[in-house]
Structure formats: structure tokens, C-alpha cells
Design a protein around this motif. Structure first.
Motif, PDB file in Angstrom:
ATOM      1  N   TRP A  22       0.845  -1.197   0.000  1.00 28.33           N
ATOM      2  CA  TRP A  22       0.000   0.000   0.000  1.00 28.33           C
ATOM      3  C   TRP A  22       0.883   1.251   0.000  1.00 28.33           C
ATOM      4  CZ3 TRP A  22      -4.474   1.270  -1.537  1.00 28.33           C
ATOM      5  CH2 TRP A  22      -5.057   2.477  -1.147  1.00 28.33           C
ATOM      6  N   TYR A  27      -5.459   4.668   4.821  1.00 30.02           N
ATOM      7  CA  TYR A  27      -6.488   4.458   3.810  1.00 30.02           C
ATOM      8  C   TYR A  27      -7.574   5.528   3.918  1.00 30.02           C
ATOM      9  CZ  TYR A  27      -4.719  -0.340   3.180  1.00 30.02           C
ATOM     10  OH  TYR A  27      -3.942  -1.441   2.926  1.00 30.02           O
ATOM     11  N   GLN A  31     -11.098   2.792   0.404  1.00 28.96           N
ATOM     12  CA  GLN A  31      -9.918   2.336  -0.339  1.00 28.96           C
ATOM     13  C   GLN A  31      -9.481   0.923   0.048  1.00 28.96           C
ATOM     14  OE1 GLN A  31      -6.955   5.425   0.312  1.00 28.96           O
ATOM     15  NE2 GLN A  31      -7.239   6.200  -1.778  1.00 28.96           N
ATOM     16  N   LYS A  32      -9.462   0.643   1.336  1.00 29.60           N
ATOM     17  CA  LYS A  32      -8.936  -0.643   1.797  1.00 29.60           C
ATOM     18  C   LYS A  32      -9.754  -1.803   1.245  1.00 29.60           C
ATOM     19  CE  LYS A  32      -7.334  -3.100   5.918  1.00 29.60           C
ATOM     20  NZ  LYS A  32      -7.138  -3.031   7.391  1.00 29.60           N
ATOM     21  N   PHE A  35      -9.022  -2.158  -2.531  1.00 29.97           N
ATOM     22  CA  PHE A  35      -7.662  -2.631  -2.760  1.00 29.97           C
ATOM     23  C   PHE A  35      -7.545  -4.118  -2.441  1.00 29.97           C
ATOM     24  CE2 PHE A  35      -3.271  -3.074  -0.861  1.00 29.97           C
ATOM     25  CZ  PHE A  35      -2.601  -3.108  -2.082  1.00 29.97           C
ATOM     26  N   ILE A  64      -4.980   3.309  -5.265  1.00 26.05           N
ATOM     27  CA  ILE A  64      -5.310   1.881  -5.333  1.00 26.05           C
ATOM     28  C   ILE A  64      -4.563   1.218  -6.484  1.00 26.05           C
ATOM     29  CG2 ILE A  64      -7.175   0.222  -5.740  1.00 26.05           C
ATOM     30  CD1 ILE A  64      -9.082   2.273  -4.420  1.00 26.05           C
ATOM     31  N   GLY A  67      -0.923   0.797  -5.702  1.00 25.39           N
ATOM     32  CA  GLY A  67      -0.735  -0.299  -4.757  1.00 25.39           C
ATOM     33  C   GLY A  67      -0.760  -1.657  -5.442  1.00 25.39           C
ATOM     34  N   LEU A  68      -1.671  -1.838  -6.391  1.00 31.91           N
ATOM     35  CA  LEU A  68      -1.723  -3.093  -7.143  1.00 31.91           C
ATOM     36  C   LEU A  68      -0.469  -3.278  -7.982  1.00 31.91           C
ATOM     37  CD1 LEU A  68      -5.472  -2.927  -8.234  1.00 31.91           C
ATOM     38  CD2 LEU A  68      -4.482  -4.426  -6.493  1.00 31.91           C
TER      39      LEU A  68
END
Length: 630
Positions: A22, A27, A31-32, A35, A64, A67-68
Motif C-alpha cells: 500500500w 487508507y 480504499q482498503k 484494494f 489503489i 498499490g496493485l
């Protein structure tokens, strides 16, 4: 169509290490969950290889997405919008987590090009980047650059070898490209990703055996496409098709005009005539004619190559061609090759107009007709050039086109299928807006009238009066007026000159107008514009971030229905009867426009709709948008 979630496929537990991937300190709301669900669908033990994130403005989708990318082994992060790529590059939180590759024209060229003060270069028009323009000479310490007077060319400087940009260590574009190729996550434009798919991935080696950088990107683990909602139309109009423009010799274009229906020629040359849509569809009967055109292109290229060869030979009484003449002819060959390949690849003997129809249109240019070839469907093109670049795919937007199914999730899967993705291995994540409806009201209860066809001019005086009323109501606050064309924007600006700045057609980049509107002036003559609170533009419905006092109210003059003058739009609406698509696309543009001025939960911006035809698209907007309609 219902917004309710009918099914939710079971997912395994989130994969390990997500928290470390992350990219933010904490967050935001929503978002969390997004994600973790996206990462689990992509990297968990299940069948999904594609995730669609349908989430409104303000949730922080770029965080997001980054993070991915962090969690993947390697990633492309791309977008059809150049402005969003700039925003990613300037993001203080995220920019250290990826390498951004800009367009060549955005880079200052190497010192050798800059040393020629009489020429202004960037890495796009730099002679190093232009075929056969730049040469190193044996025993010489400098290079010949296009534009150098013949008197300055050293004796014996002919018959030498070209040097590619990739072998020039000072090339800023190639340094940036090498960094992006080595990075875990590379941010590139969607256009670049398509171009790169046609390049070979191999190592370049010079005469001494030293290995330079590879020429193109290798495929990656993950591909993220942000602001993916406009992919279909942009790919069809900008990338998947081809054209015979004014750079193509007249004799080739004349042969094309002999093949196409006469109604298309009439459509291009007579303003009051519109060709039937069936005449735009390329049929089997045209294929033999296109085969003859391919032969004519082949013969023309052979003739040009023969001219060049004779000019470079020792034969007496041959044509004299300068280096610049030869460069021009070689660029023409490249353009003709591209046209030839377009005919051969898409309109050869295996062409099936029932399965994958192509459309042909003609436009009047300054030196004759220009012919444009465009596919109706883009799924095969995307499969070959984009989806093949990664094992896993993320498509994200606040306005995913999800209007074709029983509910928005099944509609999103139908959209994925149109893009060439497998709906069975696609997981859809939907989220509602975290912003209170009271902060983003949409006033559609008092329209001026129907703005379709001649409605804008018919209601023009009332439109001007309504904008003046709203400007008085919001005195001292910045307002953005959305129009459907530059001509509408300029007509309104002429009537509202005391209140408004206009983004005009001669300046396709709206940044200068936005800076003046926001009081950031660079010239004395622009100071007067800082006192104007309104900006009128047809090009700011997306890709612009205007939080807080930068924009407190907006007006949509007209619902932006796609032009039926575009053969592809007309074909899909009238021949394929895709009314949902036609209305849904207009609805999503309205949703995008409203989001320009509401960028965080405490932000406030009012949105006024003056077109009564909004009632026909209202049902195609997401529920979180409809909840704010007054």
C-alpha cells in the motif's frame, strides 16, 4: 436497469504482503476494501485475470492502482488521457514509486542537436530521431545535422553509417525509456503502449560488441488502464483505423476514389448532402478494388526506391537528389508502407463485413479528398496490441460503461467483452461516492429547453440570461461552463465577454485558459482576465482537477450526445440499434463533468443542467450520481 448486486463471487483470503504494497500512510474511506478485493481477485487462488474498478471521483483510484502495481512482479500503468499521466508524474505521494515515460516531444534533445542554435529541436523532431538524418564520420569528432550548410560538411563525409538514438548516451528520451523499462512500474500513455507492441524486444549491439538498451518493453505481470471508460471510441478513431491523407500521392488517392461509392465523395464535397450509412460499410465488392490499390502502392514504392538508387549511383545524366530530398522520399515510403499494411491486414481477401465490419468516410482536404478507414469493433485490435502485454489487467474509472446488463456489474462485464476480454474471468468492484449529496447537488429541475439539433441557437438568449443569473448568484466564485463544441463556447463568450474567459478552438490545450481563469497570468494583456470568474470550454468534462475555490459551480449547456456525423456512431445507433450505448455514453460524460469540481469529502460544487434532454439519459447514470439530482 438495477444497481443492486445480484451475485458476488466468493473470493479467497487476501494474499500476504498487501499492507507492505500500500503506497499511502493510511487508507481513505473505501480504499482498503477495494484494494484488498482487487488484489485477492488478481493474485489469489481463483479464475480471475481481469478486475474492473467502478468507483467515483474522490476515492483515490490512482493510489489503489499504484498499490496493485507495487504488489505485482512488474506493471504497466497507462491511461488514454495525457493529462492524467502528467498528474501521476507530479503526484508528491506516488511519483517515487514508478518511472514515467513521456512523449518524445516532451524531452529536450541531446547537446549535439541543441548546439545548432538556428534550429529548435525536441526529441521528436531532433535529427537523431529522423531516419538517416544523422551520421558519424570516420575520423571526425562531430556529426552532420540536417540544416548544416553544404559548405560546412567535411570533405569525404559521404557513405557513412547512421546512428540510432538508442546508441546516443546523451539522449534524454532514451535515458528515460531505459529507466522505465528497468522499473517495476512504468507509466506510459495508452498510445505509446500500442506503438510499443509493434516493436521487437531485443538488445541493440554496436560494432564493438557493446550491448545498448533493449528497443521496447517486455511484457509484464500487470496492466492498469486508468480512466478506461473511453477506450472503445478512442481506439476506433485514433489507433485501430488508418487513412489515406494528403501526404499520400494524388494518384493513389484517385484510385481509392474510383473504388468507393460515389455518395461518399458527394458527402465530402457537398455540405447539404449526407451519405446513407450503408454506403459507409466496406463490402466484399470493394475488396478486389483495394487489392489493385495495394499493387499500385507497391509499384509506386518500387519507383521511388529506383529513383533514390539511380541518384546515388555513378550513372551519367541521373536525377540530382540532395540528402534532404532522399529523406523526404524515404518518409513517403514509410507512409505508403503503412497504408499498404492497413489494406493488407484489415481489408484483404479474408475480410468479413458481417463479422467485423469496417467503415469508410471521405473528407475534403486542402489538396483533395482524404479517406479514413475505421473498424466498428475494436476487440481484436486490443487483444493483439494491448491485452497481450500483461497476464493480469485492471480497468478503472468513475464512469465504467455498464449500461447494457440487468445490473451495473453484468453491464460492466458486457463492456469488457466488447473490449475483447473474457467476462467469465472478469471480476467487477463497484463503490458509491463517499461525498455527501449536499456537497454535490445536480440541478436539473429547471432546464432552459431541448438543446438538440438547432436547440442551442433557438434558446441562445435564454441560455445567456440564465448564465448571468447564476453568475450573480455565485458572485465571487469560479464557475465552469461546459459546451458541446468550440463554436458554442465562442458564441457564448462573445455575449459574456465581461464575465467569461473562453477556451477557443485555436488553442486545443486548455491549460493557458485555465491559468488565466485561476489568476495565473504570464503577460500584461492577460491581467484583465483575472477579474473574470467564468471559463467556457467544450473540452474540460474530464482530466481536470478543480478542488475547493478553483471551481464552486458548473453549468452543462447541452447533453453531449455523440455526433451522428461520425459513421461509426451512426452505424452503432441506427444499424446495430445500440440505443443504450448511445444514451449511456452521453450520460457518462455528464457524470465526468460533474466530478471536476468535487474532489474530496469536504469539497462543494453545484452542477446546473440546462438541457431538458437530460431526462433521456438520467437513468443511465450510476445511483450515487442520481441521488444528488435535485
Amino acid at each position: 436497469m438495477s444497481d443492486d448486486i445480484i451475485t458476488r463471487p466468493p473470493l479467497p483470503e487476501p494474499p500476504e504482503g498487501l499492507n507492505e504494497a500500500w503506497p499511502a500512510p493510511d487508507y481513505r474511506t473505501g480504499q482498503k476494501a477495494i484494494f484488498q478485493e482487487a488484489a485477492t481477485a488478481l493474485f489469489g487462488d481463483n479464475k480471475f485475470d481481469t478486475v474492473i474498478i467502478d468507483a467515483p471521483t474522490g476515492l483515490g483510484k490512482s493510489v489503489i492502482n499504484t498499490g496493485l502495481c507495487n504488489y505485482a512482479d512488474s506493471a504497466f500503468y497507462t491511461t488514454p488521457q495525457k493529462e492524467l499521466r502528467r498528474q501521476l508524474e507530479e503526484d508528491n505521494l506516488l511519483s517515487g514509486l514508478y518511472e514515467v515515460l513521456r512523449a518524445r516531444a516532451d524531452y529536450v534533445p541531446c547537446q549535439e542537436a541543441l548546439s545548432r542554435t538556428e534550429m529548435v529541436y525536441n526529441c521528436s523532431n531532433c535529427p537523431v530521431n529522423r531516419a538517416k538524418d544523422r551520421y558519424y564520420y570516420d575520423g571526425l569528432d562531430r556529426s552532420k545535422i540536417e540544416g548544416v550548410p553544404e559548405s560546412e560538411v567535411p570533405e569525404g563525409a559521404m557513405g557513412v553509417k547512421p546512428v540510432a538514438c538508442s546508441n546516443v548516451m546523451q539522449c534524454n528520451y532514451w535515458k528515460a525509456k531505459v529507466s522505465a523499462m528497468r522499473a517495476q512500474t512504468a507509466v506510459v500513455t495508452f498510445a505509446y503502449l500500442i506503438i510499443d507492441s509493434f516493436l521487437m524486444t531485443y538488445q541493440l549491439e554496436d560494432e564493438t560488441g557493446n550491448v545498448a538498451s533493449q528497443k521496447s518493453f517486455a511484457n509484464r505481470d500487470l496492466l492498469v488502464v486508468d480512466e478506461a471508460h473511453s477506450l472503445e471510441g478512442q481506439v476506433a478513431s485514433m489507433f485501430a483505423g488508418f487513412q489515406a491523407g494528403e501526404n499520400i500521392p494524388h494518384e493513389i488517392r484517385s484510385k481509392i476514389s474510383n473504388v468507393v461509392p460515389g455518395s461518399l465523395i458527394k458527402d465530402a464535397t457537398e455540405p447539404d448532402y449526407t451519405a446513407p450509412i450503408d454506403d459507409h460499410v466496406i463490402g466484399i465488392e470493394e475488396i478486389n478494388g483495394f487489392a489493385e490499390i495495394r499493387k499500385a502502392i507497391h509499384d509506386y514504392i518500387a519507383g521511388v526506391n529506383e529513383r533514390i538508387a539511380l541518384a546515388q549511383s555513378d550513372e551519367p545524366n541521373t536525377e540530382v537528389l540532395t540528402r534532404e530530398d532522399i529523406n523526404d522520399l524515404q518518409r513517403l515510403i514509410a507512409q505508403l508502407d503503412s497504408l499498404y499494411n492497413g489494406f493488407e491486414r484489415h481489408l484483404g481477401y479474408d475480410y468479413d463485413p458481417d463479422e467485423s465490419p469496417w467503415l469508410l468516410s471521405a473528407e475534403q482536404g486542402s489538396e483533395g479528398l482524404i479517406f479514413k478507414f475505421q473498424p466498428v469493433h475494436v476487440d481484436q485490435f486490443l487483444k493483439e496490441t494491448v491485452w497481450s502485454r500483461a497476464d493480469k489487467i485492471v480497468l478503472s474509472s468513475a464512469t465504467i460503461p455498464s449500461y447494457g446488463g440487468l445490473d451495473r456489474k453484468s453491464g460492466a462485464k458486457e463492456w469488457a467483452a466488447r473490449l475483447g476480454l473474457d467476462p467469465e474471468t472478469t471480476h467487477v468492484i463497484r463503490a458509491d461516492s463517499p461525498f455527501p449529496t449536499s456537497n454535490r447537488p445536480i440541478y436539473a429541475d429547471n432546464p432552459v429547453g431541448n438543446m438538440s439539433n438547432d436547440g442551442f441557437m433557438g434558446h441562445f438568449d435564454r441560455i445567456v440570461d440564465r448564465i448571468r443569473e447564476l453568475a450573480e448568484k455565485h458572485s465571487g466564485q469560479k464557475g465552469l461552463i461546459h459546451t458541446s463544441s468550440y463554436s458554442q463556447a465562442e458564441a457564448l463568450a462573445d455575449e459574456l465577454e465581461d464575465l467569461a474567459i473562453c477556451h477557443r478552438s485555436e488553442d486545443p490545450n486548455p491549460k493557458a485558459a485555465i491559468r488565466r481563469w485561476q489568476g495565473e497570468v504570464e503577460a500584461v494583456e492577460d491581467v484583465k482576465d483575472t477579474e473574470k470568474d467564468l471559463l467556457i470550454s467544450p473540452a474540460l468534462s474530464e482530466g481536470v482537477d478543480l478542488p475547493d475555490d478553483k471551481c464552486r459551480w458548473q453549468v452543462a449547456i447541452k447533453v453531449p450526445f455523440a455526433s451522428l456525423g461520425n459513421p461509426r456512431v451512426k452505424y452503432r445507433k441506427n444499424r446495430l440499434n445500440e440505443i443504450d450505448w448511445y444514451l449511456g455514453e452521453a450520460a457518462l460524460t455528464m457524470v465526468q463533468a460533474a466530478g471536476r469540481g468535487v474532489r474530496h469529502p469536504e469539497d462543494e460544487c453545484m452542477f446546473y443542467v440546462l438541457d431538458s434532454s437530460f431526462s433521456s439519459v438520467r437513468g443511465y447514470t450510476p445511483r450515487w450520481y442520481r441521488d444528488a439530482i435535485v
